[in-house]
Design an enzyme around this catalytic site. Sequence first.
Site, PDB file in Angstrom:
ATOM      1  N   LYS B 191       0.839  -1.196   0.000  1.00 42.68           N
ATOM      2  CA  LYS B 191       0.000   0.000   0.000  1.00 42.68           C
ATOM      3  C   LYS B 191       0.876   1.248   0.000  1.00 42.68           C
ATOM      4  CE  LYS B 191      -1.854   2.499   3.245  1.00 42.68           C
ATOM      5  NZ  LYS B 191      -1.627   3.861   2.700  1.00 42.68           N
ATOM      6  N   GLU B 265      10.374   0.874  10.191  1.00 44.01           N
ATOM      7  CA  GLU B 265      11.369   1.917   9.925  1.00 44.01           C
ATOM      8  C   GLU B 265      10.647   3.228  10.183  1.00 44.01           C
ATOM      9  OE1 GLU B 265      13.189   4.604   9.013  1.00 44.01           O
ATOM     10  OE2 GLU B 265      13.175   4.201   6.861  1.00 44.01           O
ATOM     11  N   CYS B 299      13.252  10.655   6.931  1.00 46.27           N
ATOM     12  CA  CYS B 299      13.272  10.175   8.314  1.00 46.27           C
ATOM     13  C   CYS B 299      14.659  10.304   8.925  1.00 46.27           C
ATOM     14  CB  CYS B 299      12.785   8.735   8.379  1.00 46.27           C
ATOM     15  SG  CYS B 299      13.516   7.708   7.114  1.00 46.27           S
ATOM     16  N   GLU B 396      10.046  15.095  15.712  1.00 48.41           N
ATOM     17  CA  GLU B 396      10.331  15.103  14.284  1.00 48.41           C
ATOM     18  C   GLU B 396       9.385  16.080  13.567  1.00 48.41           C
ATOM     19  OE1 GLU B 396       9.412  11.470  12.086  1.00 48.41           O
ATOM     20  OE2 GLU B 396      11.300  11.707  11.003  1.00 48.41           O
TER      21      GLU B 396
END
Lengths: 282, 485
Positions: B191, B265, B299, B396
Site C-alpha cells: 500500500k 522503519e 526520516c 520530528e
Amino acid sequence: MKRLEVLKTYKLFINGEFPRTESGRYLQLKNKSGKLIANISSASRKDFRNSVVAARNAFDNWSNRTPFNRGQIIYRIAEMLEGRKSQFVEEIMSLGISKHTALKEIDNAIDFTIYIAGWCDKYQQIISSVNPVSTSHFNFSFAEPMGVVGIISDNNSPFGFLRLMLSVIAGGNCAIVVANEKYPNVAISFSEVLQTSDLPKGVVNILTAKKNELPQHIATHLDVNAIVIATNNDKELSEIKRSSSVNVKRVISVSETELNILSPDLILSTQEIKTTWHPIGI
Amino acid sequence: MPKSIKFKTNWDYSPAPESTSHIRLKKKYELFINGKFILPIENKYFETINPANEEVIAEVALASKKDIDKAVQSAKNAYEKVWSKISPQEKGKYIFRIARMIQERAREFAVVESLNGGKPIRESRDIDIPLAANHFFYYAGWADKLKYAFPNKSPKSIGVCGQIIPWNFPLLMAAWKIAPALACGNTVVLKPAETTPLTAMLLAEIIQESELPDGVVNIVNGGGETGAEIVKHKNVDKIAFTGSTEVGKIIQTIIADTNKKLTLELGGKAAQIVFDDAPIDQAVEGIINGIFFNQGHVCCAGSRLYVQESIYEIFIRKLIDRMETLIVGNPLDKNTDIGAINSKPQLDKINYYLKIGQTEGAEIFQTNCAIPKKGYWCKPTLFLHTSQSHRIIQEEIFGPVLAVQTFRTIDEAIEKANNTPYGLSAGIWTDKGSKIFHLAKKLRAGVIWANTFNKFDPSSPFGGYKESGFGREGGIHGLTSYLNL
C-alpha cells in the site's frame, strides 16, 4: 548432639549487592512435602526500576569492555560454577529433583557457559560486513548491543535463565532477570557466582518475584530496550508484545527447542546493526 | 560578525523545466490485484494532486476491506500455488527484469515522482529512481544465493508480506520493500501512501509487463484505514512498515496477539555534530544536504545541528549564506533545490512547529527566497538559540527546518545527540579519524555518516535504534527481515 544448620537468607541481586526487597514482602519456597526451604524476597516494581538504573549505569562500561575481556569474565563464571557444583546440586535437589537430573543441569550449565564465553570475540565477524556501495565511500556494518534487556524465564529448567542471560550479556548488553518462580533459590545462589566472577556491578541483576507481577512493568519501562522471553504462555507473550510498543521495544521470544541448542542466535538477535559511511578521496 | 554576501542581485537563473510531454498517465487508476487492474468493489476513488500547484493529476481507486481481502487472497494463492514452486534462479530473473524495465522508463518515473510528490526533478532523476532500480537489481541476485548468506541455516520464505510505505520516497520505498520480499520467496500486498500513489501504479504496469506471475505483487491504494485492514488481515504473515513512530507503535500493538513478523522503519531526529577541526565549507554543504534534501521529508534528515562553540559564528554565517542561495520552486525545474511540501496537512504540521519553536523562545531565521503563490511551500528555516528540552529539538518535524545548538566538549555533544527517543542516523564532521571512530561507536543510531550525509545504497543496511524502529533494509542484513531462519 546434632549441629544446627545455618540457613541462608535469599535476597535480591541488584547493582552487585544483595538487598532485601524494598517492599518487605516474601514468598515461601517449599519442597514437595510442604516443608519450608526458604523465604524468598518478592521483588516489587520499585526493585525492578532500581535494577534498570543499575543496568543502564553499567552499560557504558560493559559494552566498551573488549570482547576478549567479556569472554574471560564469562569463562570465569564457569570456573566459579564448577567450584560450587555440589551446592547447586543440593539446591536443585531440595526442590524434589533427582540427583541425576540435578547433576546434568549443572554440568550442562557450566558447559554452556564455556560455549558462550568463546563466542564473545567471534560473533562480530560472522555478522558484520563491508558493503560494496556504488559511490566513493567506505561503508561497513557491525553489531552493537541493544542496551538494557529484560529477561523473563518461565521455561522448565532451573538454569534456563542462565542460557538466556549469558547470550544477552556476551553481546555487551546489561540484563535484569526475573527468575522462574519455581527455582528462585538457584537463581539467587547463582548471583553469588556472578559476584565473584569479576562481572562489573549492574551488568546482571536478578529478581525473584511472584509470577506475572513484573513482566508488565518491564514491558512498559521506557529505559528498557528489549525483552527476551521464554514462555509457553501465548497470552502472556501477547500482553508483553502489546505493552512493549510504548517505546518500540524489541521482543525476542525464545522457544524451548531454541533454548536447548548450542548456537549464537540469541547473541545476534539482541544486537543492533550500525552502518557507517565515510568518503574515500584525497 | 563578518560581512555577509549580498544576494539581492539580478543573477536569476533562466527556467530549465524538465519536459512532461513523454509521460503516460491515465485519468483513473484501479487496484492492481492478481495481475490485473480491477475496479474497487465499493467503487470509491480519491483524487491525487500535484502539491506544487494543487491541480488534480488523476483519480485513484480507494481499496476497501473487501478489496484488501481479495488482494491478500491473491497473494496467498500466488505464494502457495505458483511462487513457491518457481526455482530461486527463475525468481531472480523476474526481479532482474523489473530492475531493467524501471531503468528503461527511468525519466518518466522521475517526472511523475516529482509531479505527484513535489520533490525536485534533480533528486528524483539522480537519486530516487536509479536507487529503486538498483535495489531490484541487487536483491534479484540474492534469490538463488540465500543459503550462502546464512551458513548452517535453512532460510525459508515467510508467506504473504503486507507492506505499507510513506510518501517521501514513493518508488524507492516500494523497491526497498518489494525487492527483498520477492527474492526471499514471499508474495506481497503493497500500500503506497495516500498522497503519492502514481509511481507505484506505473510500477504495477511494469510488473504486469514483466510477466511476473499473477498475484505475486498486489498494489492497493488508500489511507490509514486501508493500511489497518492489511495489518489486521489473518492471512498476512509479515508486516513491513515505513512511516511515523506513532503509527509504528499502533501496528506493534495491533499484531501483538499474532505470530506476524514485523519490521518498522520509523521517525528520526538526527544530530549533525560539527567539530572545530572540520573542513567548514564541506561541512556546510553536508548540513544543507542533510536537512534540505527532499524538503526535509526524510526520516534520517539531519534536523539537529550541534556546532562546537569556537566556530559557531563563522559556521552559522556561512550556513546562512549558503541557505540564501537555495532555490525554492517548481519541482520540475532542474535549477530547483527545494520543491513543494508534499501535502497541505504536512505543511500545516511544519507551520505548527514553526510557531511552537518561536513560542518556546528560539530565534527563527528564514531565507529571502521567493515562493510560488499556489501550492504548498516552506522557506528554508533555521532555529537558533534552542535548548535540549525544546519540542523542535525532541520531535520530528519532517520539513526544511534545522534547529541549532552548540557544544564545548565531545562528551557534551554525545550526550545531547543521544538525548531523544529516536536513533536512526547521525552525522559527524571532523578531520580527525580517531574522533570519528570514537563517535561512531558512542552515537546510538543505526546509520552514521561521517563527513558525508544522506547517502543510500542497496548494499548498505538501513534502519534504526530505539524508537526509530527495528529491522534493517538493504544489504545482506536486509534479507533477515523476509526469511524464517
